[in-house]
Motif scaffolding. Structure first.
Motif, PDB file in Angstrom:
ATOM      1  N   ASN A 112      19.331  31.613  33.336  1.00  0.00           N
ATOM      2  CA  ASN A 112      20.580  31.847  34.073  1.00  0.00           C
ATOM      3  C   ASN A 112      20.550  31.190  35.448  1.00  0.00           C
ATOM      4  O   ASN A 112      21.560  30.639  35.909  1.00  0.00           O
ATOM      5  CB  ASN A 112      20.836  33.348  34.219  1.00  0.00           C
ATOM      6  CG  ASN A 112      21.262  33.986  32.912  1.00  0.00           C
ATOM      7  OD1 ASN A 112      21.774  33.313  32.022  1.00  0.00           O
ATOM      8  ND2 ASN A 112      21.047  35.283  32.781  1.00  0.00           N
ATOM      9  N   GLY A 113      19.399  31.244  36.100  1.00  0.00           N
ATOM     10  CA  GLY A 113      19.274  30.598  37.400  1.00  0.00           C
ATOM     11  C   GLY A 113      19.415  29.091  37.298  1.00  0.00           C
ATOM     12  O   GLY A 113      20.059  28.451  38.140  1.00  0.00           O
ATOM     13  N   LEU A 114      18.834  28.514  36.248  1.00  0.00           N
ATOM     14  CA  LEU A 114      18.946  27.073  36.037  1.00  0.00           C
ATOM     15  C   LEU A 114      20.383  26.670  35.718  1.00  0.00           C
ATOM     16  O   LEU A 114      20.872  25.636  36.193  1.00  0.00           O
ATOM     17  CB  LEU A 114      18.011  26.637  34.906  1.00  0.00           C
ATOM     18  CG  LEU A 114      16.515  26.669  35.229  1.00  0.00           C
ATOM     19  CD1 LEU A 114      15.692  26.461  33.964  1.00  0.00           C
ATOM     20  CD2 LEU A 114      16.159  25.611  36.263  1.00  0.00           C
ATOM     21  N   SER A 128      22.376  13.150  38.330  1.00  0.00           N
ATOM     22  CA  SER A 128      20.959  13.019  37.983  1.00  0.00           C
ATOM     23  C   SER A 128      20.265  14.378  38.038  1.00  0.00           C
ATOM     24  O   SER A 128      19.387  14.674  37.215  1.00  0.00           O
ATOM     25  CB  SER A 128      20.267  12.030  38.925  1.00  0.00           C
ATOM     26  OG  SER A 128      20.349  12.470  40.276  1.00  0.00           O
ATOM     27  N   ASP A 129      20.678  15.219  38.999  1.00  0.00           N
ATOM     28  CA  ASP A 129      20.114  16.565  39.091  1.00  0.00           C
ATOM     29  C   ASP A 129      20.580  17.433  37.924  1.00  0.00           C
ATOM     30  O   ASP A 129      19.812  18.246  37.401  1.00  0.00           O
ATOM     31  CB  ASP A 129      20.507  17.224  40.415  1.00  0.00           C
ATOM     32  CG  ASP A 129      19.768  16.638  41.604  1.00  0.00           C
ATOM     33  OD1 ASP A 129      18.582  16.302  41.452  1.00  0.00           O
ATOM     34  OD2 ASP A 129      20.380  16.501  42.678  1.00  0.00           O
ATOM     35  N   VAL A 130      21.840  17.265  37.522  1.00  0.00           N
ATOM     36  CA  VAL A 130      22.349  18.008  36.359  1.00  0.00           C
ATOM     37  C   VAL A 130      21.525  17.653  35.127  1.00  0.00           C
ATOM     38  O   VAL A 130      21.089  18.531  34.373  1.00  0.00           O
ATOM     39  CB  VAL A 130      23.833  17.685  36.095  1.00  0.00           C
ATOM     40  CG1 VAL A 130      24.307  18.396  34.824  1.00  0.00           C
ATOM     41  CG2 VAL A 130      24.695  18.101  37.272  1.00  0.00           C
ATOM     42  N   GLU A 136      15.240  20.764  31.649  1.00  0.00           N
ATOM     43  CA  GLU A 136      14.408  21.958  31.804  1.00  0.00           C
ATOM     44  C   GLU A 136      14.918  23.089  30.915  1.00  0.00           C
ATOM     45  O   GLU A 136      14.129  23.802  30.288  1.00  0.00           O
ATOM     46  CB  GLU A 136      14.399  22.404  33.266  1.00  0.00           C
ATOM     47  CG  GLU A 136      13.692  21.438  34.208  1.00  0.00           C
ATOM     48  CD  GLU A 136      13.683  21.947  35.638  1.00  0.00           C
ATOM     49  OE1 GLU A 136      13.633  23.177  35.829  1.00  0.00           O
ATOM     50  OE2 GLU A 136      13.734  21.125  36.566  1.00  0.00           O
ATOM     51  N   ILE A 137      16.243  23.252  30.869  1.00  0.00           N
ATOM     52  CA  ILE A 137      16.819  24.318  30.043  1.00  0.00           C
ATOM     53  C   ILE A 137      16.559  24.050  28.564  1.00  0.00           C
ATOM     54  O   ILE A 137      16.277  24.974  27.795  1.00  0.00           O
ATOM     55  CB  ILE A 137      18.332  24.449  30.300  1.00  0.00           C
ATOM     56  CG1 ILE A 137      18.599  24.829  31.760  1.00  0.00           C
ATOM     57  CG2 ILE A 137      18.946  25.492  29.374  1.00  0.00           C
ATOM     58  CD1 ILE A 137      20.067  24.813  32.139  1.00  0.00           C
TER      59      ILE A 137
END
Length: 248
Positions: A112-114, A128-130, A136-137
């Motif tokens: 949820n935090g991610l 790029s961050d998305v 990671e998710i």
């Protein structure tokens, strides 16, 4: 003596993947390794599985704490896992000269935090961050509906319409009443010039009382008339709109 302590500390830091969170503690003489599991907000995580050298296991308690009474001389690996969280790993060098035990602050990030971070990056157009956070998710749970929807929105935002449609249509098969899936699909269908699908979905939204906004019917009617040259469906829907308006 100070030089020796500095060298030992430096070696330990270099041997840990998350070196900010592993250090020796003189108050931990009764245990070889102890620590706490925290989430991205610094709050304790209970029920996390902590594995030492792939053979010994412990679980974090309600305060996020865990404990091992023994460690191997030489290299030791620590891994922390919990469902819907990232995985934490660390390597620790343990020697006979180490008088005190080691203490770990293991930070694991929740799904949820991610997701929250990814939406913020998307709003800020930091694509790029998305993409990094989506990666990671995916390692945590690549079948999570919230992750799949976010991925579809990201693909839509980056003009990968067909890939986005593929994900959303599969999501909608599981939850046809989800208004967010439908509204995003309508935008995609229009961008792809799949006007009949867009018109039919606009009708569906109204007919199944997902909303009482008659404008969805008007949008469908205009698509039939202006984009599809389908006079019959245009007249049918306009009659329905007149009936609804008169009933009110």
């Amino acid at each position: 003596m100070k030089r020796y302590i500095c060298l030992v500390t430096l070696f330990l830091l270099l041997s840990c993947k998350t070196n900010d969170y592993v250090y020796r503690d003189k108050d931990m003489e009764m245990s070889a390794l102890s620590g706490v599991v925290l989430n991205e907000e610094g709050l304790p995580v209970d029920g996390a599985k902590v594995t030492l050298n792939k053979t010994m296991e412990s679980f974090s308690d309600i305060n996020g704490k865990f404990l091992f009474n023994t460690m191997l001389l030489g290299n030791n690996t620590v891994e922390v896992r919990k469902k819907d969280f990232t995985v934490y790993t660390a390597n620790i060098k343990y020697t006979i000269k180490d008088k005190y035990g080691f203490y770990i602050k293991a930070k694991i990030l929740s799904l949820n935090g991610l997701l929250k971070n990814a939406y913020e990056y998307l709003f800020e157009k930091k694509y790029s961050d998305v993409e990094r956070v989506l990666g990671e998710i995916e390692k945590i749970n690549n079948e999570n509906d919230a992750y799949l929807f976010l991925n579809a929105v990201f693909l839509y935002t980056t003009n990968k319409y067909v890939e986005s449609v593929d994900i959303l249509e599969k999501l909608r098969e599981k939850d046809r009443m989800n208004i967010y899936y439908s509204l995003t699909l309508i935008k995609l269908y229009n961008n792809l010039k799949w006007y009949r699908k867009s018109a039919e979905l606009n009708e569906f939204i109204y007919s199944y009382k997902t909303t009482d906004d008659v404008n969805y019917l008007r949008d469908a009617a205009l698509l039939y008339k202006d984009k599809l040259n389908d006079e019959a469906n245009y007249i049918r829907i306009m009659k329905e709109i007149d009936r609804i308006t008169n009933d009110k």
